[in-house]
Design a protein around this motif. Sequence first.
Motif, PDB file in Angstrom:
ATOM      1  N   LYS A   1      67.475   4.890 -37.970  1.00  0.00           N
ATOM      2  CA  LYS A   1      68.297   3.834 -37.682  1.00  0.00           C
ATOM      3  C   LYS A   1      69.568   5.408 -36.981  1.00  0.00           C
ATOM      4  N   PRO A   2      69.828   5.194 -35.586  1.00  0.00           N
ATOM      5  CA  PRO A   2      71.132   6.120 -34.785  1.00  0.00           C
ATOM      6  C   PRO A   2      72.186   6.444 -35.911  1.00  0.00           C
ATOM      7  N   GLY A   3      71.967   7.403 -36.085  1.00  0.00           N
ATOM      8  CA  GLY A   3      73.251   8.187 -37.615  1.00  0.00           C
ATOM      9  C   GLY A   3      72.998   8.297 -39.019  1.00  0.00           C
ATOM     10  N   ALA A   4      71.547   8.027 -38.690  1.00  0.00           N
ATOM     11  CA  ALA A   4      70.601   7.857 -40.177  1.00  0.00           C
ATOM     12  C   ALA A   4      71.505   9.285 -41.297  1.00  0.00           C
ATOM     13  N   LYS A   5      71.684   9.970 -42.152  1.00  0.00           N
ATOM     14  CA  LYS A   5      72.138  10.783 -42.607  1.00  0.00           C
ATOM     15  C   LYS A   5      71.586  10.657 -43.834  1.00  0.00           C
ATOM     16  N   LEU A   6      71.008  11.977 -44.233  1.00  0.00           N
ATOM     17  CA  LEU A   6      70.139  12.087 -45.619  1.00  0.00           C
ATOM     18  C   LEU A   6      71.546  13.393 -46.150  1.00  0.00           C
TER      19      LEU A   6
ATOM     20  N   GLU B   1      72.651  14.393 -40.546  1.00  0.00           N
ATOM     21  CA  GLU B   1      72.431  13.668 -39.925  1.00  0.00           C
ATOM     22  C   GLU B   1      70.868  13.489 -39.603  1.00  0.00           C
ATOM     23  N   VAL B   2      69.507  12.591 -39.206  1.00  0.00           N
ATOM     24  CA  VAL B   2      68.330  12.718 -39.064  1.00  0.00           C
ATOM     25  C   VAL B   2      67.946  12.081 -38.050  1.00  0.00           C
ATOM     26  N   ASN B   3      67.760  12.790 -37.114  1.00  0.00           N
ATOM     27  CA  ASN B   3      66.320  11.618 -36.265  1.00  0.00           C
ATOM     28  C   ASN B   3      64.845  11.811 -36.502  1.00  0.00           C
ATOM     29  N   PRO B   4      63.927  10.706 -35.814  1.00  0.00           N
ATOM     30  CA  PRO B   4      63.044  10.791 -36.084  1.00  0.00           C
ATOM     31  C   PRO B   4      62.571  12.339 -35.372  1.00  0.00           C
ATOM     32  N   GLY B   5      60.819  12.422 -36.097  1.00  0.00           N
ATOM     33  CA  GLY B   5      60.701  14.032 -36.142  1.00  0.00           C
ATOM     34  C   GLY B   5      60.673  15.286 -36.963  1.00  0.00           C
ATOM     35  N   ASP B   6      62.438  14.712 -37.731  1.00  0.00           N
ATOM     36  CA  ASP B   6      62.948  16.017 -37.930  1.00  0.00           C
ATOM     37  C   ASP B   6      62.084  16.115 -39.544  1.00  0.00           C
TER      38      ASP B   6
ATOM     39  N   SER C   1      62.878  22.101 -56.374  1.00  0.00           N
ATOM     40  CA  SER C   1      63.540  21.218 -57.285  1.00  0.00           C
ATOM     41  C   SER C   1      65.148  22.429 -57.180  1.00  0.00           C
ATOM     42  N   GLY C   2      66.152  20.989 -57.910  1.00  0.00           N
ATOM     43  CA  GLY C   2      67.427  22.051 -58.280  1.00  0.00           C
ATOM     44  C   GLY C   2      68.383  21.302 -57.578  1.00  0.00           C
ATOM     45  N   MET C   3      67.451  21.315 -56.300  1.00  0.00           N
ATOM     46  CA  MET C   3      68.619  20.636 -55.249  1.00  0.00           C
ATOM     47  C   MET C   3      68.944  19.324 -55.181  1.00  0.00           C
ATOM     48  N   VAL C   4      70.290  18.681 -55.422  1.00  0.00           N
ATOM     49  CA  VAL C   4      71.054  17.501 -54.873  1.00  0.00           C
ATOM     50  C   VAL C   4      70.369  16.796 -53.918  1.00  0.00           C
ATOM     51  N   HIS C   5      70.199  15.070 -53.884  1.00  0.00           N
ATOM     52  CA  HIS C   5      69.894  15.287 -52.791  1.00  0.00           C
ATOM     53  C   HIS C   5      69.907  13.495 -52.322  1.00  0.00           C
ATOM     54  N   ALA C   6      69.198  12.650 -51.560  1.00  0.00           N
ATOM     55  CA  ALA C   6      69.562  11.369 -51.096  1.00  0.00           C
ATOM     56  C   ALA C   6      69.449  10.642 -50.185  1.00  0.00           C
ATOM     57  N   ILE C   7      68.443   9.992 -50.086  1.00  0.00           N
ATOM     58  CA  ILE C   7      68.062   9.486 -48.779  1.00  0.00           C
ATOM     59  C   ILE C   7      68.836   8.411 -48.078  1.00  0.00           C
ATOM     60  N   GLY C   8      69.330   8.313 -47.007  1.00  0.00           N
ATOM     61  CA  GLY C   8      70.707   7.120 -46.472  1.00  0.00           C
ATOM     62  C   GLY C   8      69.767   5.852 -46.060  1.00  0.00           C
ATOM     63  N   ASP C   9      69.753   5.521 -45.429  1.00  0.00           N
ATOM     64  CA  ASP C   9      69.512   4.084 -45.472  1.00  0.00           C
ATOM     65  C   ASP C   9      69.455   3.989 -43.704  1.00  0.00           C
ATOM     66  N   GLY C  10      68.200   3.052 -43.759  1.00  0.00           N
ATOM     67  CA  GLY C  10      67.656   2.930 -42.762  1.00  0.00           C
ATOM     68  C   GLY C  10      67.076   3.630 -42.503  1.00  0.00           C
ATOM     69  N   ILE C  11      65.906   4.576 -42.912  1.00  0.00           N
ATOM     70  CA  ILE C  11      65.398   5.951 -41.988  1.00  0.00           C
ATOM     71  C   ILE C  11      63.912   5.402 -43.248  1.00  0.00           C
ATOM     72  N   LEU C  12      62.784   5.433 -42.747  1.00  0.00           N
ATOM     73  CA  LEU C  12      61.146   5.307 -42.825  1.00  0.00           C
ATOM     74  C   LEU C  12      60.481   6.922 -43.029  1.00  0.00           C
ATOM     75  N   ILE C  13      59.906   7.348 -43.972  1.00  0.00           N
ATOM     76  CA  ILE C  13      59.957   8.785 -44.650  1.00  0.00           C
ATOM     77  C   ILE C  13      58.479   8.806 -45.054  1.00  0.00           C
ATOM     78  N   CYS C  14      57.672   9.862 -44.302  1.00  0.00           N
ATOM     79  CA  CYS C  14      56.098  10.814 -45.284  1.00  0.00           C
ATOM     80  C   CYS C  14      56.797  11.488 -46.201  1.00  0.00           C
TER      81      CYS C  14
END
Length: 318
Positions: free
Chosen positions: A125-130, A160-165, A171-184
């Motif tokens: 979605k517009p403005g989606a973040k990871l 902030e991410v867009n389709p195609g990024d 391992s060892g990197m803190v991470h999280a997926i924000g809402d409104g994102i579809l990922i492979c």
Amino acid sequence: MQPLKFKPIFMKRIWGGNALKTRYGFNIPDGDKIGELWCISDNRTAVSEVEGGSFDGIKLNELAKNYKDELYGEGKSYDRFPLLIKIIDANDKLSVQVHPDDDYAYKHENGDLGKTEMWYIIDAKPGAKLVCGLKEGTTKQQFKTLLDEGILEDCLNEVEVNPGDVIYIPSGMVHAIGDGILICEIQQNSDLTYRVYDYNRVDDNGNKRELHIDKALDVIDFNLKSDKIVPEYKKIEGGSIAKVVDSKYFKTDVIVVDSSLNIETNGTFNTLVVVDGECKLSYDNDTMHLKSGESMLVSASIDKYTVTGNCRLIRSYV
């Protein structure tokens, strides 16, 4: 060994949605929060089962045991199939988490593998973040203090991410997926996740999910952060290709097929996920159809195959 399709494995998650049904047409009951489709898995949690063809009904671990030379290439062997391939539907944000490396997992998780992964953003979605690591200068003590105060967001590196990024998560990197994102997601064959922070959410029974703060603090690399990778495509006959990840655990390409494109396996297995469009995969005199959202495992015993159609593929191999 012919290319292999597998029955989809659906995983309910507190943060899941219905994109796998609405976008890809999978038969999922209304109201089910499906967060993950495990496309290809030989994990202890769930093992993929072949759908169709001469190996119909056979589990991937059985194939790997009985046909390892055909599947992996002569002389190559793994304890289990080395990759776990998923499509993730983050209707709500996921927990802030981290994965251990192989050494830590082996010592503390009964000989399991660690987990390095990558994400291809199918839709957002517009403005989606990871979250991809920590802000520069964040110390372990600062991290613990912010965690105790419930304001961990203050030290997280958001992108902030867009389709195609593409995002690479070692391992060892803190991470999280924000809402409104579809990922492979392409990852090592591991389901080890240490949750640090889960926004005080509860499941349908009112229970909070388990956190793993002590183990997470053991494995976090406080200097790690990353930015998104915008694929650079090279034109080839029949389409274009972008090589996006080249790690010791896996290599991943994004392939755009415009008409008909020949792909060589180079003596190793290929996993394919059709994230957009549809295609036909041909080898020798056989042809198999792949719809959007479907995946396939091409064994090392096939030297070359042809993909015909109009689609976008995520190809991974070791």
